[in-house]
Motif scaffolding. Structure first.
Motif, PDB file in Angstrom:
ATOM      1  N   SER A  22     118.333 -18.423  58.919  1.00 37.29           N
ATOM      2  CA  SER A  22     117.320 -17.521  58.278  1.00 37.29           C
ATOM      3  C   SER A  22     116.499 -16.956  59.897  1.00 37.29           C
ATOM      4  N   THR A  23     116.797 -17.438  60.866  1.00 32.91           N
ATOM      5  CA  THR A  23     116.439 -17.016  62.418  1.00 32.91           C
ATOM      6  C   THR A  23     116.976 -17.558  63.455  1.00 32.91           C
ATOM      7  N   PHE A  24     117.037 -17.056  64.052  1.00 32.43           N
ATOM      8  CA  PHE A  24     117.704 -17.492  65.428  1.00 32.43           C
ATOM      9  C   PHE A  24     116.372 -18.441  66.015  1.00 32.43           C
ATOM     10  N   GLU A  25     115.129 -18.569  66.084  1.00 36.22           N
ATOM     11  CA  GLU A  25     114.248 -19.269  66.480  1.00 36.22           C
ATOM     12  C   GLU A  25     114.603 -20.275  65.815  1.00 36.22           C
ATOM     13  N   LEU A  26     115.505 -20.582  64.323  1.00 36.13           N
ATOM     14  CA  LEU A  26     115.341 -22.194  64.185  1.00 36.13           C
ATOM     15  C   LEU A  26     117.180 -22.669  64.166  1.00 36.13           C
ATOM     16  N   ALA A  27     117.727 -21.327  64.346  1.00 37.62           N
ATOM     17  CA  ALA A  27     118.821 -22.168  65.353  1.00 37.62           C
ATOM     18  C   ALA A  27     118.948 -22.678  66.941  1.00 37.62           C
ATOM     19  N   VAL A  36     120.723 -26.301  69.543  1.00 35.68           N
ATOM     20  CA  VAL A  36     121.667 -26.101  70.864  1.00 35.68           C
ATOM     21  C   VAL A  36     121.070 -25.721  71.978  1.00 35.68           C
ATOM     22  N   ASN A  37     122.394 -26.407  72.965  1.00 36.20           N
ATOM     23  CA  ASN A  37     122.125 -27.191  74.307  1.00 36.20           C
ATOM     24  C   ASN A  37     122.226 -25.841  74.755  1.00 36.20           C
ATOM     25  N   PHE A  38     121.661 -24.657  75.028  1.00 35.87           N
ATOM     26  CA  PHE A  38     121.883 -23.507  75.837  1.00 35.87           C
ATOM     27  C   PHE A  38     120.838 -22.225  75.215  1.00 35.87           C
ATOM     28  N   VAL A  39     120.842 -21.305  75.736  1.00 31.52           N
ATOM     29  CA  VAL A  39     119.811 -20.107  75.653  1.00 31.52           C
ATOM     30  C   VAL A  39     120.501 -18.974  74.848  1.00 31.52           C
ATOM     31  N   ILE A  40     119.556 -19.307  73.330  1.00 29.13           N
ATOM     32  CA  ILE A  40     120.365 -18.414  72.316  1.00 29.13           C
ATOM     33  C   ILE A  40     119.755 -16.682  73.144  1.00 29.13           C
ATOM     34  N   LEU A  41     120.893 -15.707  72.833  1.00 30.51           N
ATOM     35  CA  LEU A  41     120.611 -14.499  73.619  1.00 30.51           C
ATOM     36  C   LEU A  41     120.339 -13.755  72.555  1.00 30.51           C
ATOM     37  N   SER A  52     125.107 -17.892  61.444  1.00 27.95           N
ATOM     38  CA  SER A  52     125.280 -19.179  61.099  1.00 27.95           C
ATOM     39  C   SER A  52     125.485 -20.107  62.347  1.00 27.95           C
ATOM     40  N   LEU A  53     124.971 -21.554  62.196  1.00 26.20           N
ATOM     41  CA  LEU A  53     124.853 -22.259  63.425  1.00 26.20           C
ATOM     42  C   LEU A  53     125.838 -23.749  62.748  1.00 26.20           C
ATOM     43  N   LYS A  54     126.222 -23.603  63.819  1.00 26.50           N
ATOM     44  CA  LYS A  54     126.745 -25.326  64.181  1.00 26.50           C
ATOM     45  C   LYS A  54     125.642 -25.981  65.120  1.00 26.50           C
ATOM     46  N   LYS A  55     125.539 -26.943  64.449  1.00 24.03           N
ATOM     47  CA  LYS A  55     124.891 -28.380  65.345  1.00 24.03           C
ATOM     48  C   LYS A  55     125.312 -29.196  65.996  1.00 24.03           C
ATOM     49  N   GLU A  56     124.499 -29.671  67.274  1.00 18.70           N
ATOM     50  CA  GLU A  56     125.578 -30.126  67.771  1.00 18.70           C
ATOM     51  C   GLU A  56     124.943 -32.098  68.291  1.00 18.70           C
ATOM     52  N   SER A  57     126.339 -32.359  67.491  1.00 23.66           N
ATOM     53  CA  SER A  57     126.039 -33.733  66.835  1.00 23.66           C
ATOM     54  C   SER A  57     126.814 -34.412  67.918  1.00 23.66           C
ATOM     55  N   SER A  87     127.105 -24.073  68.325  1.00 25.85           N
ATOM     56  CA  SER A  87     127.345 -22.787  68.953  1.00 25.85           C
ATOM     57  C   SER A  87     126.292 -22.007  67.242  1.00 25.85           C
ATOM     58  N   ILE A  88     126.736 -20.511  67.241  1.00 22.42           N
ATOM     59  CA  ILE A  88     125.630 -20.035  66.579  1.00 22.42           C
ATOM     60  C   ILE A  88     127.178 -18.477  66.394  1.00 22.42           C
ATOM     61  N   ARG A  89     126.863 -18.192  65.576  1.00 17.74           N
ATOM     62  CA  ARG A  89     127.734 -17.072  65.274  1.00 17.74           C
ATOM     63  C   ARG A  89     126.539 -15.762  63.975  1.00 17.74           C
ATOM     64  N   PHE A  90     126.881 -14.412  64.535  1.00 17.62           N
ATOM     65  CA  PHE A  90     125.966 -13.740  63.592  1.00 17.62           C
ATOM     66  C   PHE A  90     127.083 -11.742  63.340  1.00 17.62           C
ATOM     67  N   GLU A  91     126.811 -11.634  62.726  1.00 14.82           N
ATOM     68  CA  GLU A  91     126.745 -10.102  62.647  1.00 14.82           C
ATOM     69  C   GLU A  91     126.356  -9.147  63.215  1.00 14.82           C
TER      70      GLU A  91
END
Length: 324
Positions: free
Chosen positions: A8-13, A17-22, A37-42, A48-52
């Motif tokens: 729901s938010t970039f804060e949750l994503a 992740v291992n990078f600075v979300i912009l 949407s979020l792909k968590k590191e494992s 990675s994250i994606r959004f429109e």
């Protein structure tokens, strides 16, 4: 197993992740965000994250990730298939062109965060895409310190797990160390030349090293202490390990990227080298060069920058010295 989940938010994503979300802080009028949407590191997956972003019936998809399965901090157009037009935002260079699916696209980066835009519906003029990128800001300065300014060795998925994106490559076949790694001890008496560890605003960030049957492979990654985004990547390896070097000269060499290529002769101490020097054909350009000393191939990559000129390039090359 579906590794991609909606959030729901970039804060949750940001927690996974291992990078600075912009995140878009001040989008142009009429634009809105949808479908984060979020792909968590494992241990088996990079994050990675994606959004429109929607605007008047048009849609641009944004993907953000840590690019570390090629030569990171260097390529400023990872999603483009042909030379694009360069642009600059806050001193950082990006590119606009066409992506692998034939879509209008753009690419930008801050720290180790790669930002790829792909227009899925409608058409955006270049200035609109640039305005969207200008709206991207870190969620909190804390994350710049936690991820953006930390070393490649500390944060890179490839460096931490030694896992390539596809098959073994120059990034995954070496082991990565912090800048205090005693590389001189490992390569002494090998007739190998290495650069200085500090050069103007560039500081050594990480070292990749491996000893194999052909000899020593070593990478030196430098990052700008001003923006932690501009970078120098210096790579030396036995010639048996290097493939597909181009020796063509001309004003428009390359398909994926366009280069002005010419031979340059330089004197390093008592050694004369013949270098194939590539200057990117763009308003804001990068550099690439390769040459041979003994049975080793040396390569240097400079990320497209607003202020890295030929004098700065030659200055760095002339810091090369033989390790005794």
């Amino acid at each position: 197993m579906n590794l991609i989940t909606n959030v729901s938010t970039f804060e949750l994503a940001q927690q996974s992740v291992n990078f600075v979300i912009l995140s878009p802080v001040d989008l142009p009028a009429g634009c809105s965000v949808k479908n984060i949407s979020l792909k968590k590191e494992s241990t088996s997956s990079r994050s990675s994250i994606r959004f429109e972003i929607l605007s008047k019936g048009r849609v641009v998809r944004v993907k953000q990730f840590y690019y570390d399965w090629g030569i990171p901090t260097i390529y400023a157009d990872t999603n483009l298939i042909s030379p694009g037009n360069s642009f600059e935002i806050n001193g950082i260079v990006g590119f606009i062109g066409v992506d692998y699916k034939g879509n209008q696209a753009a690419c930008y980066a801050r720290w180790f965060t790669n930002v790829e835009l792909s227009v899925l519906e409608g058409k955006f003029i270049d200035d609109e895409l640039i305005s969207i990128i200008k709206s991207f800001k870190p969620l909190d300065p804390f994350f710049i310190e936690k991820w953006g300014e930390k070393s490649f060795t500390t944060t890179s998925y490839t460096a931490r797990y030694g896992v390539p994106k596809w098959q073994e490559d120059e990034i995954s076949r070496v082991r990565w160390y912090e800048k205090n790694f005693d590389i001189n001890k490992r390569i002494s008496s090998q007739n190998i030349y290495i650069p200085t560890f500090e050069y103007q605003e560039f500081s050594l960030d990480s070292i990749g090293f491996n000893q194999n049957k052909y000899g020593i492979e070593t990478h030196f990654l430098y990052r700008s202490k001003v923006n932690y985004t501009d970078g120098i990547w210096f790579w030396l390896a036995p010639e048996e390990m290097i493939e597909n070097l181009s020796y063509k000269e001309g004003e428009n060499i390359g398909i994926r990227q366009s280069w002005l290529v010419k031979k340059e002769k330089l004197l390093l101490g008592n050694i004369e080298i013949t270098m194939l020097l590539h200057k990117q054909n763009a308003q804001y350009y990068g550099w690439y060069a390769h040459w041979k000393i003994g049975n080793y191939i040396y390569q240097i990559f400079i990320r497209p920058s607003v202020n890295f000129n030929i004098d700065k390039f030659n200055g760095f090359i002339h810091t090369l010295h033989e390790v005794k």
